[in-house]
Design an enzyme around this catalytic site. Structure first.
Site, PDB file in Angstrom:
ATOM      1  N   LYS A   1     -16.329 -25.350 -88.920  1.00 41.70           N
ATOM      2  CA  LYS A   1     -16.979 -26.641 -89.202  1.00 41.70           C
ATOM      3  C   LYS A   1     -16.040 -27.807 -88.870  1.00 41.70           C
ATOM      4  O   LYS A   1     -16.446 -28.760 -88.199  1.00 41.70           O
ATOM      5  CB  LYS A   1     -17.404 -26.679 -90.680  1.00 41.70           C
ATOM      6  CG  LYS A   1     -18.045 -27.990 -91.120  1.00 41.70           C
ATOM      7  CD  LYS A   1     -18.843 -27.823 -92.388  1.00 41.70           C
ATOM      8  CE  LYS A   1     -18.054 -27.876 -93.664  1.00 41.70           C
ATOM      9  NZ  LYS A   1     -17.537 -29.193 -94.054  1.00 41.70           N
ATOM     10  N   SER A   2     -14.794 -27.719 -89.338  1.00 40.71           N
ATOM     11  CA  SER A   2     -13.854 -28.831 -89.113  1.00 40.71           C
ATOM     12  C   SER A   2     -13.638 -29.055 -87.610  1.00 40.71           C
ATOM     13  O   SER A   2     -13.604 -30.196 -87.135  1.00 40.71           O
ATOM     14  CB  SER A   2     -12.501 -28.515 -89.747  1.00 40.71           C
ATOM     15  OG  SER A   2     -12.635 -28.404 -91.136  1.00 40.71           O
TER      16      SER A   2
ATOM     17  N   ARG B   1     -14.726 -32.343 -85.019  1.00 40.74           N
ATOM     18  CA  ARG B   1     -13.687 -33.032 -84.232  1.00 40.74           C
ATOM     19  C   ARG B   1     -13.971 -32.930 -82.734  1.00 40.74           C
ATOM     20  O   ARG B   1     -13.718 -33.873 -81.979  1.00 40.74           O
ATOM     21  CB  ARG B   1     -12.317 -32.445 -84.574  1.00 40.74           C
ATOM     22  CG  ARG B   1     -11.829 -32.903 -85.965  1.00 40.74           C
ATOM     23  CD  ARG B   1     -10.849 -31.925 -86.548  1.00 40.74           C
ATOM     24  NE  ARG B   1     -10.201 -32.411 -87.770  1.00 40.74           N
ATOM     25  CZ  ARG B   1     -10.737 -32.336 -88.989  1.00 40.74           C
ATOM     26  NH1 ARG B   1     -11.937 -31.813 -89.160  1.00 40.74           N
ATOM     27  NH2 ARG B   1     -10.077 -32.785 -90.051  1.00 40.74           N
TER      28      ARG B   1
ATOM     29  N   GLY C   1     -18.701 -35.147 -95.838  1.00 44.61           N
ATOM     30  CA  GLY C   1     -17.543 -36.018 -96.049  1.00 44.61           C
ATOM     31  C   GLY C   1     -16.751 -36.187 -94.766  1.00 44.61           C
ATOM     32  O   GLY C   1     -16.249 -37.270 -94.461  1.00 44.61           O
TER      33      GLY C   1
ATOM     34  N   SER D   1      -4.628 -34.623 -97.316  1.00 44.43           N
ATOM     35  CA  SER D   1      -6.045 -34.643 -96.944  1.00 44.43           C
ATOM     36  C   SER D   1      -6.180 -34.748 -95.434  1.00 44.43           C
ATOM     37  O   SER D   1      -5.754 -35.728 -94.818  1.00 44.43           O
ATOM     38  CB  SER D   1      -6.754 -35.836 -97.595  1.00 44.43           C
ATOM     39  OG  SER D   1      -7.995 -36.058 -96.936  1.00 44.43           O
TER      40      SER D   1
ATOM     41  N   ASP E   1     -11.003 -25.133 -99.715  1.00 43.10           N
ATOM     42  CA  ASP E   1     -12.443 -24.831 -99.711  1.00 43.10           C
ATOM     43  C   ASP E   1     -12.737 -23.380-100.110  1.00 43.10           C
ATOM     44  O   ASP E   1     -13.894 -23.017-100.332  1.00 43.10           O
ATOM     45  CB  ASP E   1     -13.045 -25.124 -98.324  1.00 43.10           C
ATOM     46  CG  ASP E   1     -12.925 -26.602 -97.975  1.00 43.10           C
ATOM     47  OD1 ASP E   1     -12.808 -27.427 -98.903  1.00 43.10           O
ATOM     48  OD2 ASP E   1     -12.930 -26.931 -96.768  1.00 43.10           O
TER      49      ASP E   1
ATOM     50  N   ARG F   1     -16.106 -29.120-108.175  1.00 41.10           N
ATOM     51  CA  ARG F   1     -16.046 -27.657-108.025  1.00 41.10           C
ATOM     52  C   ARG F   1     -15.225 -26.988-109.128  1.00 41.10           C
ATOM     53  O   ARG F   1     -15.268 -25.770-109.261  1.00 41.10           O
ATOM     54  CB  ARG F   1     -15.518 -27.280-106.626  1.00 41.10           C
ATOM     55  CG  ARG F   1     -16.541 -27.537-105.539  1.00 41.10           C
ATOM     56  CD  ARG F   1     -16.064 -27.161-104.146  1.00 41.10           C
ATOM     57  NE  ARG F   1     -17.128 -27.386-103.165  1.00 41.10           N
ATOM     58  CZ  ARG F   1     -16.947 -27.519-101.864  1.00 41.10           C
ATOM     59  NH1 ARG F   1     -15.725 -27.450-101.350  1.00 41.10           N
ATOM     60  NH2 ARG F   1     -17.976 -27.727-101.056  1.00 41.10           N
TER      61      ARG F   1
ATOM     62  N   ARG G   1     -20.839 -24.305-100.746  1.00 46.02           N
ATOM     63  CA  ARG G   1     -19.806 -23.307-101.053  1.00 46.02           C
ATOM     64  C   ARG G   1     -20.049 -22.679-102.426  1.00 46.02           C
ATOM     65  O   ARG G   1     -19.777 -21.492-102.625  1.00 46.02           O
ATOM     66  CB  ARG G   1     -18.407 -23.919-100.965  1.00 46.02           C
ATOM     67  CG  ARG G   1     -18.118 -24.441 -99.575  1.00 46.02           C
ATOM     68  CD  ARG G   1     -16.681 -24.339 -99.132  1.00 46.02           C
ATOM     69  NE  ARG G   1     -16.536 -25.071 -97.882  1.00 46.02           N
ATOM     70  CZ  ARG G   1     -16.769 -24.563 -96.671  1.00 46.02           C
ATOM     71  NH1 ARG G   1     -17.135 -23.307 -96.532  1.00 46.02           N
ATOM     72  NH2 ARG G   1     -16.633 -25.308 -95.585  1.00 46.02           N
TER      73      ARG G   1
END
Ligand code: SPQ
Length: 452
Positions: free
Chosen positions: A39-40, A44, A112, A185, A334, A365, A406
């Protein structure tokens, strides 16, 4: 009532219709899984492709709702994009200054990553834009990006003095900054790196611990002037056009993590996960599971698009409790929800700390993982910065995802070792990052039923 997860999934992804998953614990699980594209990296690849000059070709793009939100925002910014068709996307980038003022409010949905990374890009444009998201995203902190972006000269407004979306951004010329992140982050770092492309000089970003470095790798491959030294990244304002890349997105270790834990805890389980991203900034989950006694064999297979990949075989293991904290946290942030399930099946106590960031994800979470696993009989105590878990048997229950993908998949893994049937309410959110999750469960021999 609809049965069969396979046929309904695509329509559900479009309509986002409510759906429950009903799972019966299998006697065992066995099989091979191709985890979805990371996903990340998918986000990008799309964003950097939009800023490059020429045709970016992406294979294995994650067609989850979050990455589709990124594509939609880029299209609203005038970028010409073909696909996704079966994971293939072509982006016809026209260069760093080619984006157009959007006629509508950009919608990041639940993502996000989309909102924070695009804020960095939008801050350096010559036009005005507004970016918003769903209820969950509108409650997540944005001050972590808006504050440093403002100190680069960005003009950004939002609710609560710029901490909450919708964010309203008047693009401006940017000046470089030296900035130390208070918490590791990748999203904040990446937003500042992308803004740094548009700044006049060198932007320097330091993190307390290293977070995922996909932006750095991809920007470097595209020809950005970027250097990395320990926890500090430097990027110079981009003078030449960024090169378009040909990319094969590796399998997402965060998606694979659900099956890594499932393979460890289901009796006689054995699972082979193919072509998983083994970037060391993401492999904390492998280290922790191995420290707990998991039988995991990793077979490296070289690199794809500048990211290390390999196959991972996992089999049923006797797990021991462990401690997870410090620099490991950003490398498995995650995966903590599903790690909590592994801990319920381990002998002794597991202590997860230094993970207060979990409160600011799609849901809190810390409290919701504890709340929902307690319904299944787990001995789990939320802490201000983590979780305290003691090994205990689980039983089936009616549980809720609270709209968090998740958490939904975590509960599905817990259901595999629970006595009796588990009903997971609100399971449609799993489409955010793993559209074929239920299908992959079925592939391993699990009886999964969908219910509208
Ligand atoms: O995109 P989003 O919604 O923030 O997604 C999450 C997830 O669970 O999928 C977090 F909620 O992953 C983040 C991750 O926690 C994705 C990400 C990235 O791609 O840069 C980095 C992490 O967040 P952060 O705040 O630590 O940078």
């Amino acid at each position: 009532m609809t049965q069969g997860v396979i046929t309904g999934s695509f329509e559900r992804r479009i309509k986002n219709a409510k759906m429950n998953l009903i799972i019966r614990p299998p006697l065992s699980i066995k099989g091979t899984i191709d985890p979805p594209g990371d996903k990340s990296i998918s986000h990008r690849a799309a964003i950097i492709g939009a800023l490059a000059e020429g045709e970016t070709r992406i294979d294995g793009f994650l067609e989850g709702a979050d990455c589709l939100s990124t594509l939609k925002c880029l299209r609203d910014l005038g970028v010409v994009i073909e696909g996704p068709y079966d994971g293939q996307v072509i982006i016809r980038g026209k260069g760093l200054n080619s984006l157009k003022e959007p006629e509508t409010v950009l919608d990041a949905g639940n993502s996000g990553t989309t909102m924070r990374l695009l804020s960095g890009v939008l801050a350096g444009q010559s036009f005005y834009s507004v970016i918003t998201g769903d209820e969950s995203l509108r409650s997540r902190p944005m001050g972590r990006v808006t504050k440093p972006l403002r100190s680069m000269g960005a003009k950004i407004w939002g609710r609560l003095g710029g901490d909450l979306a919708p964010l309203s951004i008047q693009g401006n010329s940017l000046t470089p900054i030296k900035y130390t992140l208070p918490v590791a982050s990748a999203q904040v770092k990446s937003a500042l790196l992308l803004a740094g492309l548009f700044a006049n000089g060198e932007t320097v970003i330091t993190e307390p611990h290293r977070s995922r470095d996909h932006s750095e790798r991809m920007l470097k491959a595209a020809g950005a002037d970027i250097t990395i030294e320990d926890k500090t990244v430097r990027i110079k304002g981009q003078e030449k056009p960024l090169k378009p890349l040909k990319m094969k997105i590796p399998g997402d270790i965060s998606g694979a993590a659900f099956f890594l834990v499932a393979g460890c805890i289901v009796p006689r389980g054995i699972i082979l996960l193919k072509d998983v991203n083994l970037n060391p900034t993401r492999t904390g989950i492998l280290e922790v599971l191995k420290a707990m006694g998991a039988q995991i064999t990793v077979t490296p297979k070289g690199e794809t698009s500048g990211e290390p990949i390999g196959d991972i075989e996992v089999s049923c293991s006797n797990l021991q409790g462990t401690e997870v904290n410090g620099e490991l946290i950003p490398r498995l942030i995650d995966e903590i929800p599903v790690l909590a399930v592994a801990a319920t099946q381990a002998k002794g106590k597991t202590i997860i700390s230094d993970a207060a960031e979990l409160k600011f994800k799609e849901t809190d979470r810390i409290s919701l993982v504890a709340k929902e696993l307690i319904k299944m009989g787990a001995d789990i105590l939320p802490q201000p910065d983590g979780l305290l878990i003691k090994g205990s048997p689980l039983h089936g229950a009616v549980v809720d995802t609270h709209g968090d993908h998740r958490l939904g998949m975590t509960l599905a893994v817990a259901a595999l070792v629970a006595k009796g049937v588990t009903v997971i309410r609100g399971a449609e959110c799993i489409n955010i990052s793993y559209p074929n999750f239920a299908k992959d469960m079925e592939r391993l021999g699990v009886e999964v039923r969908e219910e509208d």
